[in-house]
Design a protein around this motif. Structure first.
Motif, PDB file in Angstrom:
ATOM      1  N   ARG A  62       0.568  -1.093  -0.319  1.00 14.66           N
ATOM      2  CA  ARG A  62      -0.291  -0.226  -0.043  1.00 14.66           C
ATOM      3  C   ARG A  62       0.758   1.008  -0.220  1.00 14.66           C
ATOM      4  O   ARG A  62       0.454   2.372  -0.623  1.00 14.66           O
ATOM      5  N   ARG A  63       1.746   1.221   0.626  1.00 15.22           N
ATOM      6  CA  ARG A  63       2.775   1.900   1.032  1.00 15.22           C
ATOM      7  C   ARG A  63       3.811   2.501  -0.824  1.00 15.22           C
ATOM      8  O   ARG A  63       3.367   3.621  -0.644  1.00 15.22           O
ATOM      9  N   TYR A  64       4.134   1.432  -1.253  1.00 15.23           N
ATOM     10  CA  TYR A  64       4.790   1.884  -1.952  1.00 15.23           C
ATOM     11  C   TYR A  64       3.600   2.201  -3.175  1.00 15.23           C
ATOM     12  O   TYR A  64       3.826   3.123  -4.452  1.00 15.23           O
ATOM     13  N   VAL A  65       2.589   1.493  -3.340  1.00 14.72           N
ATOM     14  CA  VAL A  65       1.704   2.082  -4.531  1.00 14.72           C
ATOM     15  C   VAL A  65       1.147   3.392  -4.167  1.00 14.72           C
ATOM     16  O   VAL A  65       1.333   4.659  -5.289  1.00 14.72           O
ATOM     17  N   ARG A  66       1.317   4.204  -3.243  1.00 15.19           N
ATOM     18  CA  ARG A  66       1.001   5.397  -2.927  1.00 15.19           C
ATOM     19  C   ARG A  66       2.014   6.119  -3.337  1.00 15.19           C
ATOM     20  O   ARG A  66       1.917   7.591  -4.007  1.00 15.19           O
ATOM     21  N   HIS A  67       2.864   5.970  -2.566  1.00 15.41           N
ATOM     22  CA  HIS A  67       4.287   6.740  -3.778  1.00 15.41           C
ATOM     23  C   HIS A  67       4.399   6.501  -4.757  1.00 15.41           C
ATOM     24  O   HIS A  67       4.652   7.580  -5.472  1.00 15.41           O
ATOM     25  N   GLN A  68       4.316   5.837  -5.166  1.00 14.09           N
ATOM     26  CA  GLN A  68       4.096   5.595  -7.065  1.00 14.09           C
ATOM     27  C   GLN A  68       3.282   6.584  -7.579  1.00 14.09           C
ATOM     28  O   GLN A  68       3.584   7.520  -8.971  1.00 14.09           O
ATOM     29  N   ILE A  69       2.186   6.351  -7.029  1.00 10.96           N
ATOM     30  CA  ILE A  69       1.254   7.104  -7.577  1.00 10.96           C
ATOM     31  C   ILE A  69       1.439   8.407  -7.476  1.00 10.96           C
ATOM     32  O   ILE A  69       0.680   9.548  -8.459  1.00 10.96           O
ATOM     33  N   SER A  70       1.984   8.841  -6.103  1.00  8.50           N
ATOM     34  CA  SER A  70       2.171  10.594  -6.208  1.00  8.50           C
ATOM     35  C   SER A  70       2.817  10.851  -6.931  1.00  8.50           C
ATOM     36  O   SER A  70       2.967  12.568  -6.842  1.00  8.50           O
ATOM     37  N   LYS A  71       4.061  10.155  -7.110  1.00  3.93           N
ATOM     38  CA  LYS A  71       4.586  10.438  -8.492  1.00  3.93           C
ATOM     39  C   LYS A  71       4.498  10.785  -9.431  1.00  3.93           C
ATOM     40  O   LYS A  71       4.906  11.945 -10.552  1.00  3.93           O
ATOM     41  N   THR A  72       3.509  10.240 -10.088  1.00  5.17           N
ATOM     42  CA  THR A  72       2.640  10.965 -11.452  1.00  5.17           C
ATOM     43  C   THR A  72       1.995  12.696 -10.874  1.00  5.17           C
ATOM     44  O   THR A  72       1.748  12.916 -10.381  1.00  5.17           O
TER      45      THR A  72
END
Length: 89
Positions: A79-89
């Motif tokens: 979950r933390r990884y996906v949130r981080h990846q989404i916030s980068k876009t």
């Protein structure tokens, strides 16, 4: 012809598209690992990922991966990884 270490090499993949090594190679390698994992999941006949993780991964691969995450911890990290990846876009 001499190349610098880590320099990009133009090459053609199986579809005839120009690729740049090594970045594209790393992406292809990652895709292959993910595909292998997905095939293992589907071939395991488990109904969901939780049962696959607990019944197959932990049971048979814990000795090979001593730092393997528990299922709740795995979900938290994903979950933390996906949130981080989404916030980068």
């Amino acid at each position: 012809m001499k190349l610098k270490a880590g320099s990009a090499i133009r090459s053609f993949d199986q579809e005839g598209l120009i690729t740049k090594e090594p970045a594209m190679r790393k992406l292809v390698d990652l895709f292959c690992h993910v595909d292998d994992f997905c095939q293992a999941f589907h071939m395991s006949h488990q109904r969901d990922f939780k049962n696959f993780h607990l019944g197959i991964i932990h049971r048979y691969y814990k000795k090979h991966f001593p730092a393997l995450l528990s299922y709740p911890r795995f979900l938290e990290v994903i979950r933390r990884y996906v949130r981080h990846q989404i916030s980068k876009t």
